[in-house]
Design a protein around this motif. Structure first.
Motif, PDB file in Angstrom:
ATOM      1  N   VAL A  64      57.780 -86.718  93.328  1.00 15.56           N
ATOM      2  CA  VAL A  64      58.030 -85.896  94.514  1.00 15.56           C
ATOM      3  C   VAL A  64      58.750 -86.776  95.525  1.00 15.56           C
ATOM      4  O   VAL A  64      58.253 -87.851  95.876  1.00 15.56           O
ATOM      5  CB  VAL A  64      56.699 -85.379  95.118  1.00 15.56           C
ATOM      6  N   VAL A  65      59.913 -86.347  95.991  1.00 15.95           N
ATOM      7  CA  VAL A  65      60.637 -87.128  96.994  1.00 15.95           C
ATOM      8  C   VAL A  65      60.378 -86.500  98.356  1.00 15.95           C
ATOM      9  O   VAL A  65      60.780 -85.351  98.609  1.00 15.95           O
ATOM     10  CB  VAL A  65      62.154 -87.163  96.684  1.00 15.95           C
ATOM     11  N   GLY A  66      59.686 -87.246  99.230  1.00 18.46           N
ATOM     12  CA  GLY A  66      59.350 -86.735 100.563  1.00 18.46           C
ATOM     13  C   GLY A  66      57.847 -86.573 100.719  1.00 18.46           C
ATOM     14  O   GLY A  66      57.227 -85.805  99.981  1.00 18.46           O
ATOM     15  N   GLY A  67      57.287 -87.305 101.668  1.00 22.30           N
ATOM     16  CA  GLY A  67      55.839 -87.245 101.900  1.00 22.30           C
ATOM     17  C   GLY A  67      55.514 -86.498 103.175  1.00 22.30           C
ATOM     18  O   GLY A  67      54.671 -86.914 103.962  1.00 22.30           O
ATOM     19  N   GLY A  68      56.179 -85.354 103.396  1.00 19.45           N
ATOM     20  CA  GLY A  68      55.823 -84.467 104.506  1.00 19.45           C
ATOM     21  C   GLY A  68      54.749 -83.498 104.018  1.00 19.45           C
ATOM     22  O   GLY A  68      54.139 -83.697 102.954  1.00 19.45           O
ATOM     23  N   ILE A  69      54.532 -82.434 104.780  1.00 19.29           N
ATOM     24  CA  ILE A  69      53.480 -81.473 104.409  1.00 19.29           C
ATOM     25  C   ILE A  69      53.789 -80.871 103.036  1.00 19.29           C
ATOM     26  O   ILE A  69      52.913 -80.761 102.172  1.00 19.29           O
ATOM     27  CB  ILE A  69      53.360 -80.363 105.481  1.00 19.29           C
ATOM     28  N   GLY A  70      55.072 -80.504 102.809  1.00 20.55           N
ATOM     29  CA  GLY A  70      55.448 -79.889 101.531  1.00 20.55           C
ATOM     30  C   GLY A  70      55.245 -80.833 100.356  1.00 20.55           C
ATOM     31  O   GLY A  70      54.668 -80.445  99.331  1.00 20.55           O
ATOM     32  N   GLY A  71      55.709 -82.055 100.497  1.00 23.90           N
ATOM     33  CA  GLY A  71      55.615 -83.019  99.392  1.00 23.90           C
ATOM     34  C   GLY A  71      54.176 -83.380  99.063  1.00 23.90           C
ATOM     35  O   GLY A  71      53.781 -83.431  97.885  1.00 23.90           O
ATOM     36  N   LEU A  72      53.369 -83.615 100.105  1.00 24.88           N
ATOM     37  CA  LEU A  72      51.971 -84.003  99.841  1.00 24.88           C
ATOM     38  C   LEU A  72      51.171 -82.830  99.278  1.00 24.88           C
ATOM     39  O   LEU A  72      50.343 -83.007  98.372  1.00 24.88           O
ATOM     40  CB  LEU A  72      51.303 -84.521 101.113  1.00 24.88           C
ATOM     41  N   ALA A  73      51.430 -81.632  99.808  1.00 27.59           N
ATOM     42  CA  ALA A  73      50.698 -80.464  99.275  1.00 27.59           C
ATOM     43  C   ALA A  73      51.087 -80.233  97.810  1.00 27.59           C
ATOM     44  O   ALA A  73      50.229 -79.921  96.972  1.00 27.59           O
ATOM     45  CB  ALA A  73      50.997 -79.225 100.113  1.00 27.59           C
ATOM     46  N   ALA A  74      52.365 -80.415  97.498  1.00 28.75           N
ATOM     47  CA  ALA A  74      52.799 -80.270  96.101  1.00 28.75           C
ATOM     48  C   ALA A  74      52.106 -81.326  95.246  1.00 28.75           C
ATOM     49  O   ALA A  74      51.631 -81.034  94.138  1.00 28.75           O
ATOM     50  CB  ALA A  74      54.313 -80.406  96.000  1.00 28.75           C
ATOM     51  N   GLY A  75      52.026 -82.541  95.765  1.00 31.42           N
ATOM     52  CA  GLY A  75      51.348 -83.623  95.032  1.00 31.42           C
ATOM     53  C   GLY A  75      49.907 -83.242  94.713  1.00 31.42           C
ATOM     54  O   GLY A  75      49.435 -83.420  93.587  1.00 31.42           O
ATOM     55  N   CYS A  76      49.207 -82.683  95.701  1.00 28.82           N
ATOM     56  CA  CYS A  76      47.800 -82.286  95.493  1.00 28.82           C
ATOM     57  C   CYS A  76      47.716 -81.182  94.438  1.00 28.82           C
ATOM     58  O   CYS A  76      46.861 -81.225  93.542  1.00 28.82           O
ATOM     59  CB  CYS A  76      47.177 -81.764  96.793  1.00 28.82           C
ATOM     60  N   ALA A  77      48.597 -80.182  94.556  1.00 27.46           N
ATOM     61  CA  ALA A  77      48.550 -79.041  93.626  1.00 27.46           C
ATOM     62  C   ALA A  77      48.850 -79.502  92.201  1.00 27.46           C
ATOM     63  O   ALA A  77      48.180 -79.086  91.241  1.00 27.46           O
ATOM     64  CB  ALA A  77      49.554 -77.974  94.072  1.00 27.46           C
ATOM     65  N   LEU A  78      49.841 -80.363  92.055  1.00 25.90           N
ATOM     66  CA  LEU A  78      50.236 -80.829  90.714  1.00 25.90           C
ATOM     67  C   LEU A  78      49.128 -81.679  90.102  1.00 25.90           C
ATOM     68  O   LEU A  78      48.773 -81.528  88.926  1.00 25.90           O
ATOM     69  CB  LEU A  78      51.532 -81.651  90.802  1.00 25.90           C
ATOM     70  N   SER A  79      48.582 -82.568  90.899  1.00 23.04           N
ATOM     71  CA  SER A  79      47.591 -83.473  90.322  1.00 23.04           C
ATOM     72  C   SER A  79      46.304 -82.712  89.971  1.00 23.04           C
ATOM     73  O   SER A  79      45.650 -83.021  88.969  1.00 23.04           O
ATOM     74  CB  SER A  79      47.395 -84.675  91.239  1.00 23.04           C
ATOM     75  N   ARG A  80      45.993 -81.680  90.743  1.00 22.01           N
ATOM     76  CA  ARG A  80      44.823 -80.841  90.436  1.00 22.01           C
ATOM     77  C   ARG A  80      45.000 -80.149  89.084  1.00 22.01           C
ATOM     78  O   ARG A  80      44.032 -79.804  88.421  1.00 22.01           O
ATOM     79  CB  ARG A  80      44.694 -79.816  91.566  1.00 22.01           C
ATOM     80  N   ARG A  81      46.235 -79.933  88.662  1.00 22.97           N
ATOM     81  CA  ARG A  81      46.488 -79.265  87.383  1.00 22.97           C
ATOM     82  C   ARG A  81      46.909 -80.260  86.300  1.00 22.97           C
ATOM     83  O   ARG A  81      47.608 -79.919  85.345  1.00 22.97           O
ATOM     84  CB  ARG A  81      47.519 -78.159  87.559  1.00 22.97           C
ATOM     85  N   GLY A  82      46.501 -81.508  86.467  1.00 21.05           N
ATOM     86  CA  GLY A  82      46.620 -82.489  85.391  1.00 21.05           C
ATOM     87  C   GLY A  82      47.975 -83.155  85.254  1.00 21.05           C
ATOM     88  O   GLY A  82      48.246 -83.837  84.274  1.00 21.05           O
ATOM     89  N   ILE A  83      48.838 -82.967  86.245  1.00 21.75           N
ATOM     90  CA  ILE A  83      50.172 -83.588  86.173  1.00 21.75           C
ATOM     91  C   ILE A  83      50.126 -84.935  86.909  1.00 21.75           C
ATOM     92  O   ILE A  83      49.494 -85.044  87.964  1.00 21.75           O
ATOM     93  CB  ILE A  83      51.237 -82.626  86.766  1.00 21.75           C
ATOM     94  N   GLU A  84      50.768 -85.938  86.319  1.00 29.50           N
ATOM     95  CA  GLU A  84      50.775 -87.278  86.928  1.00 29.50           C
ATOM     96  C   GLU A  84      51.812 -87.274  88.048  1.00 29.50           C
ATOM     97  O   GLU A  84      52.983 -87.001  87.793  1.00 29.50           O
ATOM     98  CB  GLU A  84      51.194 -88.256  85.832  1.00 29.50           C
ATOM     99  N   VAL A  85      51.359 -87.574  89.272  1.00 26.78           N
ATOM    100  CA  VAL A  85      52.264 -87.424  90.415  1.00 26.78           C
ATOM    101  C   VAL A  85      52.488 -88.734  91.141  1.00 26.78           C
ATOM    102  O   VAL A  85      51.540 -89.473  91.399  1.00 26.78           O
ATOM    103  CB  VAL A  85      51.657 -86.465  91.477  1.00 26.78           C
ATOM    104  N   THR A  86      53.752 -88.977  91.516  1.00 31.20           N
ATOM    105  CA  THR A  86      54.048 -90.045  92.471  1.00 31.20           C
ATOM    106  C   THR A  86      54.874 -89.422  93.588  1.00 31.20           C
ATOM    107  O   THR A  86      55.828 -88.692  93.320  1.00 31.20           O
ATOM    108  CB  THR A  86      54.851 -91.186  91.821  1.00 31.20           C
ATOM    109  N   VAL A  87      54.461 -89.707  94.830  1.00 31.03           N
ATOM    110  CA  VAL A  87      55.197 -89.195  95.993  1.00 31.03           C
ATOM    111  C   VAL A  87      55.950 -90.371  96.614  1.00 31.03           C
ATOM    112  O   VAL A  87      55.340 -91.378  96.977  1.00 31.03           O
ATOM    113  CB  VAL A  87      54.236 -88.589  97.045  1.00 31.03           C
TER     114      VAL A  87
END
Ligand SMILES: Cc1cc2nc3c(=O)[nH]c(=O)nc-3n(C[C@H](O)[C@H](O)[C@H](O)COP(=O)(O)OP(=O)(O)OC[C@H]3O[C@@H](n4cnc5c(N)ncnc54)[C@H](O)[C@@H]3O)c2cc1C
Length: 399
Positions: free
Chosen positions: A15-38
């Motif tokens: 995920v490129v960008g650690g604003g509200i959108g990027g961090l929320a996407a990171g949380c949603a993805l990781s909750r569904r088993g996807i390996e995330v780096t922001v």
């Protein structure tokens, strides 16, 4: 291997960008088993000292991610008694803050508080600060990001959550500058203690001639967030570091409801920001790259939905990508785009219309007032939408 077969390994998302959108996407993805780096360009995560309204459509999703208790600690619940007023303070109608079931899932949040809650729920070391993305290459098997610090990163899917001036947008559509709205927003925070008589737990909008003023509480009600929207031909400041002139702000709202005038007398410092949006982009995705949040659908703030829609985007992507193989990503991302833009194209246009109402750009103000009252049904339908449910239904259709 194609959709429906068992994945050989966890999908890797950058995920490129650690604003509200990027961090929320990171949380949603990781909750569904996807390996995330922001990857965030700034040396530390941070947001400007201002508020953001989180409406039921977004709060529903954040609560499902398990963030309810943390948000309840720092949010300021907003509900009944929220209202639209004329400049003189007479009431036009209520601001809808609940969905059709009556669930009053709305918080005023300090942006930094929301960012902290999101960041705390990401896996350790998922955020890499000091990483300004400067380029992207894609092959059939993976995507590779380049950063200004010389590092590179490989991922199966890249999510561009890098805001309205997205550097990754150009890999999807022909670059075009965002459109200036002719409006400048002054904003800031005031300690609630300075205005002990201020009504609690409400969102209030005062609509004047060519300008409007909004106030709602944040940080458990300890602070009041205000925004003054005024016309300005000077569109240059796009940074929250632009210090606003408090006298200029106060004089813009001379003659307004005494409550507004009194609040403005208390302002010591404020920031200003030129308001921009974009018309819907031709496309949001290319191969393994998907745009999200303001990078995909920059909108004016007059429905308070920019961050809320970014949160919805992340949930949709996470559902559609869950359990998938790297090879499937380029087929899945257009489904995300198709599903999301049915909603965001409309919201971008409605945000512009709302701005015209709030700025009283009507020959007949009774028509404006009627539209404000009628917009309650639209707002409820906005809040009723459950992006997770919609994405799960779409994913089932595709299996
Ligand atoms: C006055 C005003 C009031 C608003 N009120 C509301 C509201 O009440 N409710 C609501 O839902 N929305 C509201 N919005 C809209 C909301 O603020 C935005 O839609 C939302 O913050 C967008 O989030 P984002 O993560 O997509 O982008 P951003 O918040 O812009 O975040 C982008 C991030 O990417 C980083 N970045 C940029 N380029 C790079 C790069 N090359 N490499 C790495 N990182 C990079 C940036 O540093 C930043 O951290 C408001 C907006 C304004 C202007």
């Amino acid at each position: 291997m194609r959709d429906g077969t068992r994945p050989t390994r966890r999908l890797r998302a950058a995920v490129v960008g650690g604003g509200i959108g990027g961090l929320a996407a990171g949380c949603a993805l990781s909750r569904r088993g996807i390996e995330v780096t922001v990857f965030e360009q700034a040396d530390a995560l941070g947001e400007i000292g201002a508020g953001v309204s989180i409406f039921p459509n977004a709060l529903r999703q954040l609560e499902r991610m398990g963030l309810g208790p943390a948000l309840a600690k720092v949010g300021a619940r907003i509900g009944d008694g929220s209202q639209y007023c004329r400049a003189d303070g007479t009431m036009v109608g209520p601001v809808v803050t609940a969905d059709s079931s009556g669930w009053n899932g709305m918080y005023g949040m300090h942006r930094a508080d929301l960012l902290n809650v999101l960041a705390a729920s990401l896996p350790a070391n998922a955020v890499r600060a000091g990483h300004r993305c400067i380029g992207l290459e894609q092959s059939v098997t993976a995507a590779r990001l380049k950063f200004a610090n010389g590092e590179t990163a490989e991922a199966d899917v890249v999510i561009a959550a890098d805001g309205i001036h997205s550097v990754l947008q150009k890999y999807v559509v022909e670059p075009k500058p965002p459109e200036y709205s002719g409006v400048r927003a002054y904003r800031g925070l005031i300690s609630r203690e300075k205005l002990p008589e201020w009504r609690e737990a409400v969102h209030q909008v005062w609509m004047g001639d060519g300008k409007h003023f909004i106030v709602f509480p944040v940080r458990s009600g300890q602070l009041l967030n205000y925004v003054g929207f005024v016309p300005s031909q000077n569109s240059t400041a796009e940074s929250w570091s632009a210090i606003g002139d408090r006298d200029e702000l106060a004089s813009s709202f001379d003659g307004f409801d005494p409550r507004v005038v009194r609040l403005l007398e208390m302002v010591e410092t404020c920031f200003w920001w030129g308001l921009y949006d974009r018309r819907p982009l031709q496309s949001w995705t290319s191969g393994r790259l998907a745009l999200l949040g303001d990078a995909a659908h920059a909108m004016l703030p007059h429905l308070g939905q920019g961050a809320c829609q970014a949160i919805e985007d992340g949930v949709a992507l996470a559902v559609l990508l869950e359990g998938k193989n790297p090879v499937d990503v380029p087929d899945i991302l257009p489904q995300y785009e198709k599903m999301r833009r049915v909603r965001t194209d409309v919201i971008q246009a409605e945000a512009r219309k709302s701005g015209l109402r709030y700025d009283s750009k009507y020959e007949n103000l009774e028509e404006r007032d009627r539209e404000i009252k009628n917009s309650a049904a639209f707002r409820r339908s906005l809040f009723d939408y459950d992006v997770e449910e919609a994405a799960v239904a779409l994913a089932r259709l595709r299996v």
